[in-house]
Scaffold this active site. Structure first.
Site, PDB file in Angstrom:
ATOM      1  CB  CYS A 330      76.590  65.534  48.923  1.00  0.00           C
ATOM      2  SG  CYS A 330      75.842  64.876  50.429  1.00  0.00           S
ATOM      3  CG  HIS A 427      79.021  69.260  51.282  1.00  0.00           C
ATOM      4  ND1 HIS A 427      78.376  69.653  50.129  1.00  0.00           N
ATOM      5  CD2 HIS A 427      78.250  68.291  51.843  1.00  0.00           C
ATOM      6  CE1 HIS A 427      77.264  68.948  49.996  1.00  0.00           C
ATOM      7  NE2 HIS A 427      77.163  68.112  51.005  1.00  0.00           N
TER       8      HIS A 427
END
Length: 482
Positions: A330, A427
């Site tokens: 991310c 994630h």
């Protein structure tokens, strides 16, 4: 009719989240339908719900303990810090605004009706709602307009159990002092207390429990010994992320100022072959790391500047020259590219900054957040699952030609030509046993089983721990119809 009880703390980090998770699992095992609820949470470690909203990761774990799917009503107000004085305000799973602390003080009373709506929807669907407070009700300077502790408890008519932490010392002062500073109406809502994180012979604190009960009039519900397996459950507070000495595979993780969704580290920490080393500011990235993992960030551009100020960019280049591997997730993925553009000033002043240049990709920040649970495939083979929670869009040659994940037919992630630098937005990858095993094999280690099964085993052990040491029957008697 549903009942509710609220667990508040005599201070921050006294173990409220873990106690609520353990109670949820224990009462589920007794046959009750239980839902967790936290009116207001502050955390950059968020979970994505089935309907594409976000809540605090602790409430997602508590829902799992209760055997139900996480939903946005379980944490109707989530504050995600973006700076020392400001935070993104997420209401019932969706971003509402970004507010400085002083502005939020004026905003939060207007949020109480939505908090109560969420609470009553949960109560209508379950036998018991276990509410978790935030910080401490003894912070009486924050009482006006409060929606996190006594302000909520008074509005919803929910009785309170106050939890103290003896591990940090001064637990008698924590509990008796809370009683002393609360106004009479708030103090009257507290019906019982418990002491958490005890080490040694609990019988030595019998007189202490009696003294607290005598001075407060609250029912003593038990002394809960330190739960040694707590580290196996996902942590919500970044202060709880610590280095986990283990096996020969060394994974170095720079501690970013606004580290986010750091539960990506939990499955790695649980592996016997792995040593996860958190690199604190002021320390270099270690020269003997096998993998440098750059985690998510709530303020990517600011954290990238801090990364450089620490000299970690120089350490990272040396790590690669030695043959090491790098992975960014991310915000960490965004940092690895050639540039990060924020034309609308979402994270601060509008502009473009140079990235670390280890991947040939460019990121542009967009106001629309991508939120969702996803399933996909590794291009090398094997199904994976995880979640997305980001505002950037990243493209470039290393993404087009060397993306290593496909999600619903679209490319995700990027890799360098030699494959030693990788990044993606997904994630939760390391919770996937197959992916984790593949990465550890590349680093010369091996995976030792199912992470998700271990979490379930730990929740069961926590429930049994509370059944032994906490008077759960009396706690249930204190719960009130709502």
């Amino acid at each position: 009719m549903a009942r509710a009880i609220m667990i508040q703390g005599a201070g921050s980090n006294v173990g409220k989240s873990m106690i609520v998770a353990g109670l949820a699992r224990a009462l589920r095992r007794r046959g009750l339908s239980v839902a967790p609820f936290k009116p207001q949470n502050m955390s950059n470690n968020a979970a994505v719900t089935m309907d594409g909203g976000e809540i605090g990761r602790a409430q997602a774990l508590q829902a799992r303990a209760a055997g139900i799917a996480p939903q946005t009503d379980m944490n109707p107000v989530l504050l995600k810090p973006e700076s020392e004085t400001g935070a993104q305000v997420v209401v019932q799973g969706r971003r509402l605004t970004t507010a400085r602390a002083r502005d939020y003080a004026a905003l939060k009373p207007t949020l109480l009706p939505r908090v109560l709506d969420s609470f009553h929807r949960l109560a209508a669907a379950h036998d018991l709602v276990i509410v978790e407070g935030a910080g401490s009700p003894a912070e009486v300077n924050l009482r006006a307009g409060d929606i996190a502790n006594m302000g909520f408890a008074q509005a919803a008519g929910v009785p309170v159990v106050l939890l103290g932490d003896i591990d940090r010392g001064g637990v008698i002062a924590q509990l008796v002092g809370s009683h002393a500073v609360l106004d009479a109406a708030d103090a009257a809502l507290i019906r019982g207390f418990a002491v958490n994180k005890f080490r040694g012979d609990a019988g030595l604190f019998t007189d202490g429990m009696a003294f607290i009960a005598q001075r407060t009039g609250w029912a003593p519900l038990g002394i809960v010994p330190h739960f040694a397996q707590a580290w196996r459950l996902p942590a919500e507070d970044s202060a709880e992320i610590v280095s986990r000495p283990g096996g020969p595979v060394k994974i170095a993780v720079p501690r970013l100022n606004r580290i986010a969704n750091f539960d990506d580290l939990d499955p790695l920490s649980a592996e016997p072959d792995v040593s996860v080393v958190m690199i604190e500011p002021g320390r270099p990235l270690p020269g003997d790391a096998d993998l440098v993992l750059i985690p998510g960030s709530k303020s990517t551009i600011a954290d990238l500047a801090a990364f450089r100020a620490e000299g970690w960019d120089i350490d990272l280049a040396a790590h690669l020259r030695r043959g090491g591997q790098v992975m960014g997730i991310c915000g960490g993925y965004q940092m690895l590219g050639r540039s990060i553009a924020d034309p609308e000033g979402i994270e601060g002043a509008p502009g473009t900054v140079e990235g670390l240049g280890l991947l040939d990709v460019h990121t542009v920040m967009h106001p629309e957040k991508r939120l969702g649970l996803v399933e996909g495939r590794l291009r090398s083979g094997g199904a994976i699952s995880g979640y997305e929670i980001h505002i950037g869009r990243t493209e470039g040659p290393d993404h087009a030609a060397r993306h290593w994940i496909e999600i619903e037919g679209r490319p995700e992630g990027a890799a360098s030509p030699d494959g030693r630098v990788r990044g993606c937005y997904l994630h939760g990858l390391f919770s996937d046993d197959g992916f984790r095993a593949q990465v550890l094999a590349e680093l010369g280690g091996a995976s030792r089983g199912s992470y998700e099964a271990e979490v379930e085993t730990t929740l069961d052990a926590l429930a049994a721990h509370l059944e032994r040491h906490l008077d759960i029957d009396r706690l249930l008697d204190l719960a009130a119809p709502v």
